[in-house]
Design a protein around this motif. Structure first.
Motif, PDB file in Angstrom:
ATOM      1  N   ALA A  97      11.324  33.945 -26.648  1.00  0.00           N
ATOM      2  CA  ALA A  97      11.607  34.838 -27.775  1.00  0.00           C
ATOM      3  C   ALA A  97      11.290  36.278 -27.392  1.00  0.00           C
ATOM      4  O   ALA A  97      10.314  36.543 -26.688  1.00  0.00           O
ATOM      5  CB  ALA A  97      10.784  34.416 -28.993  1.00  0.00           C
ATOM      6  N   ARG A  98      12.128  37.201 -27.831  1.00  0.00           N
ATOM      7  CA  ARG A  98      11.952  38.610 -27.495  1.00  0.00           C
ATOM      8  C   ARG A  98      11.889  39.427 -28.773  1.00  0.00           C
ATOM      9  O   ARG A  98      12.505  39.084 -29.781  1.00  0.00           O
ATOM     10  CB  ARG A  98      13.104  39.109 -26.612  1.00  0.00           C
ATOM     11  N   THR A  99      11.156  40.530 -28.701  1.00  0.00           N
ATOM     12  CA  THR A  99      11.058  41.441 -29.827  1.00  0.00           C
ATOM     13  C   THR A  99      11.424  42.840 -29.352  1.00  0.00           C
ATOM     14  O   THR A  99      11.668  43.067 -28.172  1.00  0.00           O
ATOM     15  CB  THR A  99       9.640  41.439 -30.412  1.00  0.00           C
TER      16      THR A  99
ATOM     17  N   TRP B  60      18.515  40.390 -30.563  1.00  0.00           N
ATOM     18  CA  TRP B  60      18.777  39.339 -29.589  1.00  0.00           C
ATOM     19  C   TRP B  60      19.537  38.183 -30.211  1.00  0.00           C
ATOM     20  O   TRP B  60      19.273  37.784 -31.350  1.00  0.00           O
ATOM     21  CB  TRP B  60      17.479  38.841 -28.976  1.00  0.00           C
TER      22      TRP B  60
END
Length: 318
Positions: free
Chosen positions: A56-58, A63
């Motif tokens: 997971a990316r922030t 995304w």
């Protein structure tokens, strides 16, 4: 689904992009990171496409998850984002001459590009930019590797979709990209910079091969221009300096910048067989995009070395 076409850029190509959605595949990779930052600087609404199993990316990038081999999943992302442009950077880069790599190269580099272009056809007005390779064969030349063959096949499909469906797609055949923040430490420049920052000799081959080097920020600029310049669709353009500098010369330049006076590690292992020198022809990109590689090699190497030196010092202090 209809996408409003990008306006024609005036003096500033980024003027076409503020608040416009741009979808970037491979956005977390080396070139992708620099492109994302450049798009953010010109005010684009940046969307990144990542694998379903990716962490997971922030952050400021929106995304999305999809397997580039899954045409339905990619179409769904394009329908959701409604991008004004798609920049396809995701790739599997392998220079090995092993024919057993043919299937994996086709999947990662040809099929994925075709999937992106098919999805883009359903978004009228959506510009597409493909990252090709300077290693793609010209004329009757045979490909030098399965990777080069797969990239050339993707370029062939780009020509097909532009000719038959009027897809506004541009292919940039990119030379050897170098610069800060390259995540694969096994690549030549990160390896040499990291070794020199630690005060040890790198470990490389003979260094005799000539390479067309191009700074990563210059390439990011070319990608943005390809997404907005009105004459770019349908074109296949080289992105590089057009000048060969040997690996040994680059290593010596980095050693000089680092103040390293010891061994350079040349000849520490065998060269890969059947290497060729691939040079960009920069004139078409200058004519169509108004782009040239403008970062002098020594300046780009100095910035790159400084970045790796800072990270090495931070790691040692931490």
């Amino acid at each position: 689904m209809t996408v409003s076409p990008l306006p024609t850029p005036a003096d500033d190509p980024g003027a076409a992009l503020p608040d416009r959605p741009v979808l970037v595949t491979g956005a977390s990779g080396f070139l992708g990171r620099h492109l994302v930052r450049r798009l953010q600087r010109v005010g684009a609404e940046v969307h990144g496409l990542t694998r379903p199993d990716a962490p997971a990316r922030t952050g400021p990038v929106a995304w999305h998850r999809a397997d580039l081999g899954d045409a339905d999943a990619v179409r769904a992302v394009v329908r959701e984002v409604r991008p004004a442009a798609i920049v396809h950077l995701a790739s599997q880069v392998r220079g090995d001459r092993d024919g057993d790599l043919a299937v994996s190269m086709l999947e990662a580099n040809t099929r994925a590009a075709v999937t992106v272009m098919i999805a883009a056809r359903e978004a009228p007005g959506c510009r597409v930019v493909l990252a090709g390779s300077i290693e793609e064969p010209r004329g009757d030349e045979p490909p030098v590797s399965p990777y080069a063959a797969a990239k050339a096949a993707a370029t062939g499909y780009a020509r097909l979709f532009h000719a038959q469906d009027d897809l506004p797609v541009t292919v940039l055949r990119i030379a050897m990209v170098y610069g800060p923040d390259q995540p694969d430490a096994r690549k030549l420049v990160p390896h040499v910079c990291t070794a020199l920052a630690r005060g040890v000799a790198p470990s490389i081959g003979s260094g005799t091969r000539g390479v067309d080097w191009v700074y990563v920020e210059d390439v990011a600029e070319a990608l943005v221009l390809a997404a907005v310049q009105p004459d770019a669709p349908g074109r296949v353009l080289d992105v590089g300096s057009g000048r060969a500098v040997t690996i040994a010369e680059v290593v010596a330049e980095l050693a000089d910048l680092a103040g390293h006076h010891g061994p350079l590690g040349l000849g520490a292992h065998a060269d890969r067989p059947d290497e060729h020198v691939h040079l960009a022809d920069p004139e078409p990109a200058a004519e169509v995009l108004g782009w040239r590689a403008h970062t002098p090699l020594r300046d780009g190497l100095a910035r790159t070395l400084a970045w790796y030196r800072d990270r090495t010092e931070d790691a040692a202090a931490g």
